[in-house]
Write an enzyme that holds these catalytic residues in place. Structure first.
Site, PDB file in Angstrom:
ATOM      1  N   LYS A 143      59.454  75.936 -42.573  1.00 19.74           N
ATOM      2  CA  LYS A 143      60.579  76.859 -42.440  1.00 19.74           C
ATOM      3  C   LYS A 143      60.415  77.715 -41.186  1.00 19.74           C
ATOM      4  CE  LYS A 143      61.525  76.623 -47.360  1.00 19.74           C
ATOM      5  NZ  LYS A 143      61.409  77.182 -48.722  1.00 19.74           N
TER       6      LYS A 143
ATOM      7  N   ASP B 217      68.612  81.675 -50.102  1.00 18.18           N
ATOM      8  CA  ASP B 217      68.312  80.581 -51.027  1.00 18.18           C
ATOM      9  C   ASP B 217      69.431  80.377 -52.043  1.00 18.18           C
ATOM     10  OD1 ASP B 217      66.015  78.987 -50.835  1.00 18.18           O
ATOM     11  OD2 ASP B 217      64.695  80.626 -51.454  1.00 18.18           O
TER      12      ASP B 217
ATOM     13  N   GLN C 234      59.270  82.209 -51.650  1.00 20.03           N
ATOM     14  CA  GLN C 234      58.931  80.828 -51.990  1.00 20.03           C
ATOM     15  C   GLN C 234      58.570  80.720 -53.473  1.00 20.03           C
ATOM     16  OE1 GLN C 234      59.318  78.258 -49.890  1.00 20.03           O
ATOM     17  NE2 GLN C 234      58.700  76.814 -51.458  1.00 20.03           N
TER      18      GLN C 234
HETATM   19  N1  GUN Z   1      60.519  75.916 -54.114  1.00 19.19           N
HETATM   20  C1  GUN Z   1      60.988  74.652 -54.141  1.00 19.19           C
HETATM   21  N2  GUN Z   1      62.166  74.583 -53.495  1.00 19.19           N
HETATM   22  C2  GUN Z   1      62.440  75.821 -53.045  1.00 19.19           C
HETATM   23  C3  GUN Z   1      63.518  76.376 -52.291  1.00 19.19           C
HETATM   24  O1  GUN Z   1      64.493  75.719 -51.909  1.00 19.19           O
HETATM   25  N3  GUN Z   1      63.413  77.701 -52.029  1.00 19.19           N
HETATM   26  C4  GUN Z   1      62.375  78.457 -52.444  1.00 19.19           C
HETATM   27  N4  GUN Z   1      62.380  79.752 -52.163  1.00 19.19           N
HETATM   28  N5  GUN Z   1      61.376  77.977 -53.152  1.00 19.19           N
HETATM   29  C5  GUN Z   1      61.407  76.667 -53.444  1.00 19.19           C
END
Ligand code: GUN
Length: 281
Positions: A52, A119, A96
């Site tokens: 990211k 998100d 996350q």
């Molecule tokens: N864990 C697995 N997929 C995601 C996601 O798209 N965003 C976040 N924040 N955590 C995750």
């Protein structure tokens, strides 16, 4: 042989467009920033968070990754989010998941102001998706829909089957496909005779978390098969779909790696740029 739903190619195109939008914002004196919060040492999460950050760098987006120890308390994490909510350099805040067990995930996600919820996990954004209002849509489901539409997969009136009912993928992709006028079935670990459902699917989304779970005998000829799985087997990353055997009968199929994962990051970047564009207005 199926048409490849190539996440690498589609995401690269998406990133090109976003780069220009970041540039346009900068020319107006508007910066774009994303804060990424990682609690604990989960190895997969560390990889995702790093990717990211790299994507931000590629687009000229300011990114800050905040790494907190496993022992972080609910109060400490919420205080950090509160600070980021007020940080004008940051247009997006991403925590996350999964969080360590002792933390209240739902409460943490509610703490992020919906405008910065890139998100789409805040209940306000989830609720908007559920009720057909415009809001921030979760990155992986948004990326899946973008893939299907870019490839020209017909959706309206088609039978879509989603395996998995998580808040991150299963439920929101079901809702997006419903909004596209698919007839949607959500299957999960308690579903009786899973194959009977999947064999009817024109669009099959696998978000199970088990390597090669979807086998050729479960797939209808010509179906669009989207693989959301990221499983590590003997040091190799494999999806939830037995790609080698399913590809010859499917109409479309997304590979792992190089499929949905790339789109997820692309959509995170899009949601972040959109948040900055809203701020600029
Ligand atoms: N864990 C697995 N997929 C995601 C996601 O798209 N965003 C976040 N924040 N955590 C995750």
């Amino acid at each position: 042989m199926a048409v490849l739903l190539d996440g690498k190619v589609m995401a690269a195109e998406l990133m090109e467009g976003l780069k220009a939008r970041v540039e346009a914002l900068k020319n107006k004196g508007v910066s774009v920033g994303l804060a990424v919060v990682l609690v604990g040492e989960d190895p997969a999460s560390q990889v995702y968070v790093r990717n990211k950050g790299k994507a931000c760098e590629e687009l000229g987006i300011l990114s800050e990754t905040i790494r907190l120890p496993e022992s972080t308390t609910q109060e400490e994490l919420e205080a950090l989010i509160d600070r980021l909510n007020h940080d004008h350099r940051m247009d997006g805040i991403l925590v996350q998941l999964p969080l360590p067990k002792h933390l209240d995930e739902a409460a943490v996600l509610r703490k992020i102001i919906p405008e910065k919820d890139v998100d789409g996990f805040h209940i306000e954004n989830a609720g908007k998706l559920f009720t057909g209002q415009e809001g921030v849509v979760a990155c992986t489901p948004k990326g899946i829909l973008h893939m299907l539409k870019t490839a020209g997969v017909p959706l309206s009136g088609k039978d879509a089957v989603v395996i998995g009912r998580s808040n991150i993928v299963g439920k929101p992709i079901a809702m997006l496909l419903l909004n596209e006028n698919c007839t949607v079935t959500i299957c999960h670990s308690r579903t009786k005779d899973l194959s009977a459902h999947t064999k009817r699917a024109d669009i099959l989304v696998a978000a199970v978390g088990k390597a090669k779970f979807v086998t050729a005998d479960m797939v209808k000829e010509g179906a669009a098969v989207v693989d959301v799985g990221i499983n590590r087997v003997d040091g190799k990353v494999v999806g939830d779909v037995d790609f080698e055997n399913v590809a010859p009968i499917a109409g479309y199929i997304s590979p792992v790696p190089g499929g949905v994962g790339k789109m997820t990051i692309g959509m995170l970047m899009e949601n972040t740029v959109e948040a900055a564009e809203r701020k600029a207005k």
